[in-house]
Design a protein around this motif. Structure first.
Motif, PDB file in Angstrom:
ATOM      1  N   SER A   1      -3.421  -9.619   2.144  1.00  0.00           N
ATOM      2  CA  SER A   1      -3.415  -9.439   0.691  1.00  0.00           C
ATOM      3  C   SER A   1      -4.456 -10.331   0.037  1.00  0.00           C
ATOM      4  O   SER A   1      -5.228  -9.891  -0.813  1.00  0.00           O
TER       5      SER A   1
ATOM      6  N   ASP B   1      -3.262   2.960  -5.305  1.00  0.00           N
ATOM      7  CA  ASP B   1      -2.230   3.008  -4.264  1.00  0.00           C
ATOM      8  C   ASP B   1      -1.737   1.629  -3.860  1.00  0.00           C
ATOM      9  O   ASP B   1      -0.758   1.503  -3.128  1.00  0.00           O
ATOM     10  N   VAL B   2      -2.418   0.583  -4.316  1.00  0.00           N
ATOM     11  CA  VAL B   2      -2.047  -0.785  -3.948  1.00  0.00           C
ATOM     12  C   VAL B   2      -1.447  -1.476  -5.159  1.00  0.00           C
ATOM     13  O   VAL B   2      -2.026  -1.482  -6.238  1.00  0.00           O
TER      14      VAL B   2
ATOM     15  N   ASP C   1       0.855  -1.179   0.000  1.00  0.00           N
ATOM     16  CA  ASP C   1       0.000   0.000   0.000  1.00  0.00           C
ATOM     17  C   ASP C   1       0.898   1.237   0.000  1.00  0.00           C
ATOM     18  O   ASP C   1       1.486   1.588   1.025  1.00  0.00           O
TER      19      ASP C   1
ATOM     20  N   SER D   1       0.173   4.345  -0.239  1.00  0.00           N
ATOM     21  CA  SER D   1      -0.337   5.514   0.480  1.00  0.00           C
ATOM     22  C   SER D   1       0.141   5.551   1.928  1.00  0.00           C
ATOM     23  O   SER D   1       0.299   6.628   2.498  1.00  0.00           O
TER      24      SER D   1
END
Length: 96
Positions: free
Chosen positions: A47, A82-83, A35, A37
């Motif tokens: 996950s 973001d991932v 991640d 972010s």
């Protein structure tokens, strides 16, 4: 105990001395999510849960399209930008 097919592949790499066959070291490798972010590597369990939930939220026809999809495909197409999928090294051990 895990039931069903794992989404996140993992393996153990082992290095041995060519002459003696003695163990020189080993390291674990696993595919997981990162991640960006928050700068956090998610555990394989988190996950897999995130990806399974993303696929489960789709309709039946769309779910079938992702039946054999890779972690990278699911992350790129169904998860937040973001991932991202990564290959993570873990538990490095070397012979003294």
């Amino acid at each position: 105990e895990r039931m069903g097919k794992r989404l996140c592949d993992s393996l153990l790499l082992v290095a041995k001395d060519e002459d003696t066959g003695s163990l020189l070291g080993m390291v674990g490798l696993e595919v997981t999510l990162f991640d960006k972010s928050i700068g956090n590597i998610l555990s394989a369990e988190k996950s897999e849960l995130m990806m399974k939930n993303a696929v489960a939220s789709l309709g039946p026809k769309q779910r079938r399209e992702y039946k054999d999809a890779s972690v990278q495909e699911i992350a790129e197409q169904l998860l937040s930008p973001d991932v991202t999928s990564i290959c993570c090294l873990s538990n490095l051990a070397v012979s003294p």
